[in-house]
Enzyme design. Structure first.
Site, short mmCIF file in Angstrom:
data_model
loop_
_atom_site.label_atom_id
_atom_site.label_comp_id
_atom_site.label_asym_id
_atom_site.label_seq_id
_atom_site.Cartn_x
_atom_site.Cartn_y
_atom_site.Cartn_z
N ASP A 185 -18.29 4.14 11.93
CA ASP A 185 -16.98 4.12 11.29
C ASP A 185 -16.38 2.72 11.27
O ASP A 185 -15.83 2.24 12.27
CB ASP A 185 -16.04 5.10 12.01
CG ASP A 185 -14.76 5.37 11.21
OD1 ASP A 185 -14.53 4.66 10.21
OD2 ASP A 185 -14.02 6.29 11.58
N SER A 243 -13.80 0.58 8.70
CA SER A 243 -12.93 0.78 7.53
C SER A 243 -13.39 -0.06 6.34
O SER A 243 -13.77 -1.23 6.49
CB SER A 243 -11.49 0.40 7.88
OG SER A 243 -10.67 0.51 6.74
N ALA A 244 -13.28 0.55 5.17
CA ALA A 244 -13.56 -0.17 3.92
C ALA A 244 -12.54 -1.27 3.67
O ALA A 244 -12.74 -2.13 2.82
CB ALA A 244 -13.56 0.82 2.74
N ASP A 245 -11.44 -1.25 4.46
CA ASP A 245 -10.44 -2.31 4.32
C ASP A 245 -11.06 -3.70 4.49
O ASP A 245 -10.69 -4.64 3.78
CB ASP A 245 -9.34 -2.16 5.39
CG ASP A 245 -8.44 -0.95 5.18
OD1 ASP A 245 -8.62 -0.23 4.17
OD2 ASP A 245 -7.56 -0.72 6.03
N LYS A 270 -5.37 10.78 0.39
CA LYS A 270 -5.62 9.38 0.76
C LYS A 270 -6.76 8.84 -0.11
O LYS A 270 -7.84 9.41 -0.14
CB LYS A 270 -6.00 9.36 2.24
CG LYS A 270 -6.42 8.02 2.81
CD LYS A 270 -6.69 8.16 4.32
CE LYS A 270 -7.37 6.95 4.89
NZ LYS A 270 -7.67 7.11 6.33
N GLU A 301 0.86 -1.19 0.00
CA GLU A 301 0.00 0.00 0.00
C GLU A 301 0.90 1.25 0.00
O GLU A 301 2.12 1.14 0.12
CB GLU A 301 -0.90 0.01 1.24
CG GLU A 301 -0.13 0.14 2.54
CD GLU A 301 -0.87 0.99 3.57
OE1 GLU A 301 -1.25 2.12 3.25
OE2 GLU A 301 -1.05 0.50 4.70
N LYS A 316 -4.86 -1.88 13.75
CA LYS A 316 -4.35 -0.77 14.57
C LYS A 316 -4.98 -0.77 15.96
O LYS A 316 -6.16 -1.02 16.13
CB LYS A 316 -4.56 0.56 13.84
CG LYS A 316 -3.44 0.72 12.79
CD LYS A 316 -3.50 2.01 12.08
CE LYS A 316 -4.53 1.99 11.03
NZ LYS A 316 -4.31 1.55 9.75
N VAL A 359 -5.41 0.29 2.22
CA VAL A 359 -5.51 -1.15 2.00
C VAL A 359 -6.62 -1.47 0.98
O VAL A 359 -6.41 -2.26 0.06
CB VAL A 359 -5.77 -1.87 3.35
CG1 VAL A 359 -6.16 -3.33 3.12
CG2 VAL A 359 -4.54 -1.78 4.25
N1 PSU Z 1 -1.14 1.06 8.69
C1 PSU Z 1 -0.18 1.92 9.09
N2 PSU Z 1 -0.30 3.22 8.75
C2 PSU Z 1 -1.35 3.67 7.99
C3 PSU Z 1 -2.36 2.77 7.57
C4 PSU Z 1 -2.21 1.47 7.94
O1 PSU Z 1 0.78 1.52 9.74
O2 PSU Z 1 -1.37 4.85 7.66
C5 PSU Z 1 -3.50 3.22 6.66
C6 PSU Z 1 -3.77 2.08 5.69
O3 PSU Z 1 -3.62 2.59 4.39
C7 PSU Z 1 -5.20 1.68 5.97
C8 PSU Z 1 -5.78 2.98 6.40
O4 PSU Z 1 -5.82 1.10 4.86
O5 PSU Z 1 -4.77 3.51 7.24
C9 PSU Z 1 -7.12 2.82 7.06
O6 PSU Z 1 -7.80 4.02 7.00
P1 PSU Z 1 -9.35 4.09 7.46
O7 PSU Z 1 -9.32 3.77 8.92
O8 PSU Z 1 -9.76 5.51 7.17
O9 PSU Z 1 -10.08 3.09 6.65
MN MN Z 2 -13.06 5.18 8.64
#
Ligand code: PSU
Ligand code: MN
Length: 298
Positions: free
Chosen positions: A136, A138-140, A83, A23, A157, A104
């Site tokens: 909230d 994540s779309a991941d 992003k 990514e 995380k 991701v």
């Molecule tokens: N892992 C890390 N640092 C990051 C991310 C993941 O160590 O910055 C990023 C990844 O790209 C992941 C995104 O897909 O954060 C998730 O964002 P969101 O919670 O908005 O879906």
């Molecule tokens: Mn989100």
């Protein structure tokens, strides 16, 4: 949507060599502060090559979806501030976005389109704390389920709701494989205390699972803890996390801005000590992804 392979990835595809997608949000200003972002990127590229696979960083560059960048693309990526999640890809292409760093979800869409079956990140996004109110998630998670690619991460995380994240992965039908671990890792911590559904101890067996699952046109998650000695002190982490989450709340941050905001605050509150842990885990994930990738086609 067409994906343009970088020169090295094109050669690998011709020769039948393994490719590992990476990514790019984590290597941008949104993931890690300079110069740590460049260290992480270089560390991952080197680690994948050292195993005998080829890295392919995903991104949007000049309105094109890319898997594998050229040398002059990297500085633009490191300085990236936009992003891009999977849902943002069409608009990024249609409007000719100059530089978009992919999360991701977007990276998996690009990897799948390019026929790449191994993908490494740091920690995936997941179900946020308080999601019952904010919605909230994540779309991941949906992307990991949907695309025929294996995602390698150090769990999710730590500021997420990890039990809910595991429940959601189960609901979505995502196999969660713990590589040489019994518990789901929590990013800069080696464990969350939550059991992983499937433990596997050899890269050969992980590769076999990837082969079967991707042939069924579905994805999976392979987790491995941050290397011993690189984990962040638990108490330091917990205090920093409380500070970061309170700050996010106070600032009224929401949506895609939450993850970069909290990561930055954790780095600040730990006086930068979260950064080596973050880099070590990203490189470790890339290494395992490569070890598995070279075994998928055997
Ligand atoms: N892992 C890390 N640092 C990051 C991310 C993941 O160590 O910055 C990023 C990844 O790209 C992941 C995104 O897909 O954060 C998730 O964002 P969101 O919670 O908005 O879906
Ligand atoms: Mn989100």
């Amino acid at each position: 949507m067409d994906v343009i392979l970088g020169a090295e990835a094109q050669q690998a595809a011709r020769d039948g060599n393994a490719i590992v997608a990476l990514e790019s949000t984590v290597y941008s200003t949104l993931g890690l502060p300079a110069p740590h972002n460049e260290d992480a990127l270089q560390g991952c590229l080197n680690a994948i090559r050292a195993v005998g696979a080829v890295p392919a960083v995903t991104a949007v560059i000049d309105g094109q979806l890319r898997a594998g960048l050229d040398d002059d693309d990297y500085p633009r990526l490191l300085a990236g501030t936009r992003k891009i999640a999977e849902r943002d890809l069409a608009a990024a292409v249609a409007t000719g976005l100059d530089v978009g760093v992919t999360t991701v979800s977007a990276s998996l869409a690009i990897a799948a389109q390019a026929g790449i079956r191994a993908f490494a990140t740091g920690g995936i996004g997941g179900v946020h704390r308080g999601s019952a109110v904010t919605g909230d998630v994540s779309a991941d998670l949906g992307a990991i389920a949907r695309h025929p690619v294996a995602t390698f991460s150090a769990g999710a995380k730590s500021f997420l709701d990890l039990p809910m994240t595991l429940e959601k992965l189960e609901q979505l039908g995502v196999p969660v494989v713990g590589y040489q671990c019994d518990e789901f890792p929590a990013f800069t911590a080696r464990s969350s205390g939550l059991p992983v559904p499937i433990r596997v101890d050899s890269a050969d067996v992980v590769a076999a699972i990837v082969r079967v699952q991707t042939a069924a046109n579905r994805g999976l998650l392979v987790v491995t803890p941050v290397p011993e000695g690189h984990a962040l002190d638990q108490q330091l982490h917990d205090e920093a996390l409380d500070t970061a989450l309170a700050a996010a709340d106070d600032a009224g941050v929401h949506g895609a801005a939450v993850t970069p905001f909290v990561l930055e605050r954790i780095a600040h509150a730990t006086e930068g000590r979260s950064l080596p842990a973050n880099i070590a885990l990203v490189v470790n994930n890339a290494t395992l992804a490569a070890e598995v990738a070279i075994r998928i086609d055997e």
